[in-house]
Design an enzyme around this catalytic site. Sequence first.
Site, PDB file in Angstrom:
ATOM      1  N   LEU A  17       0.831  -1.201   0.000  1.00 36.68           N
ATOM      2  CA  LEU A  17       0.000   0.000   0.000  1.00 36.68           C
ATOM      3  C   LEU A  17       0.866   1.252   0.000  1.00 36.68           C
ATOM      4  O   LEU A  17       2.020   1.234   0.417  1.00 36.68           O
ATOM      5  CB  LEU A  17      -0.929  -0.002   1.221  1.00 36.68           C
ATOM      6  CG  LEU A  17      -1.912  -1.179   1.292  1.00 36.68           C
ATOM      7  CD1 LEU A  17      -2.720  -1.130   2.574  1.00 36.68           C
ATOM      8  CD2 LEU A  17      -2.829  -1.183   0.080  1.00 36.68           C
ATOM      9  N   CYS A  18       0.284   2.343  -0.453  1.00 36.41           N
ATOM     10  CA  CYS A  18       0.920   3.655  -0.504  1.00 36.41           C
ATOM     11  C   CYS A  18       1.556   3.969   0.850  1.00 36.41           C
ATOM     12  O   CYS A  18       0.912   3.738   1.874  1.00 36.41           O
ATOM     13  CB  CYS A  18      -0.136   4.693  -0.859  1.00 36.41           C
ATOM     14  SG  CYS A  18       0.508   6.355  -1.054  1.00 36.41           S
ATOM     15  N   PRO A  19       2.765   4.452   0.885  1.00 35.10           N
ATOM     16  CA  PRO A  19       3.608   4.898  -0.238  1.00 35.10           C
ATOM     17  C   PRO A  19       4.630   3.848  -0.688  1.00 35.10           C
ATOM     18  O   PRO A  19       5.538   4.173  -1.430  1.00 35.10           O
ATOM     19  CB  PRO A  19       4.327   6.105   0.358  1.00 35.10           C
ATOM     20  CG  PRO A  19       4.593   5.672   1.774  1.00 35.10           C
ATOM     21  CD  PRO A  19       3.346   4.871   2.166  1.00 35.10           C
ATOM     22  N   ASP A  44      -2.137  -1.339  -5.801  1.00 30.02           N
ATOM     23  CA  ASP A  44      -2.655  -0.245  -4.985  1.00 30.02           C
ATOM     24  C   ASP A  44      -3.124   0.872  -5.917  1.00 30.02           C
ATOM     25  O   ASP A  44      -2.333   1.367  -6.719  1.00 30.02           O
ATOM     26  CB  ASP A  44      -1.560   0.275  -4.050  1.00 30.02           C
ATOM     27  CG  ASP A  44      -2.002   1.464  -3.219  1.00 30.02           C
ATOM     28  OD1 ASP A  44      -3.231   1.646  -3.035  1.00 30.02           O
ATOM     29  OD2 ASP A  44      -1.132   2.215  -2.753  1.00 30.02           O
TER      30      ASP A  44
END
Length: 80
Positions: A17-19, A44
């Site tokens: 997931l981000c980042p 993502d």
Amino acid sequence: MPNEDKPTRTLNCLGLLCPEPLLQTRENIDAVQVGEVLEVIADDPAAEEDIKRFAKRSGHELLRFEKGEDRMKFLLKRTR
């Protein structure tokens, strides 16, 4: 000259997931030589905008972007 359809390195960011996909893309683009291609695979949704923006800001060339049902694929050419 490297074949632009054949990446030098593949980065699998599925499930991250981000980042994290962006951070790993930054790190891995530095691991290939200028003119070589990094393939990034991510799922993502934020990665689409993050990686496209990174390529534009950093000056690397986004050769191809493919968006499938459950994943995206980016081909980034290192330019500097």
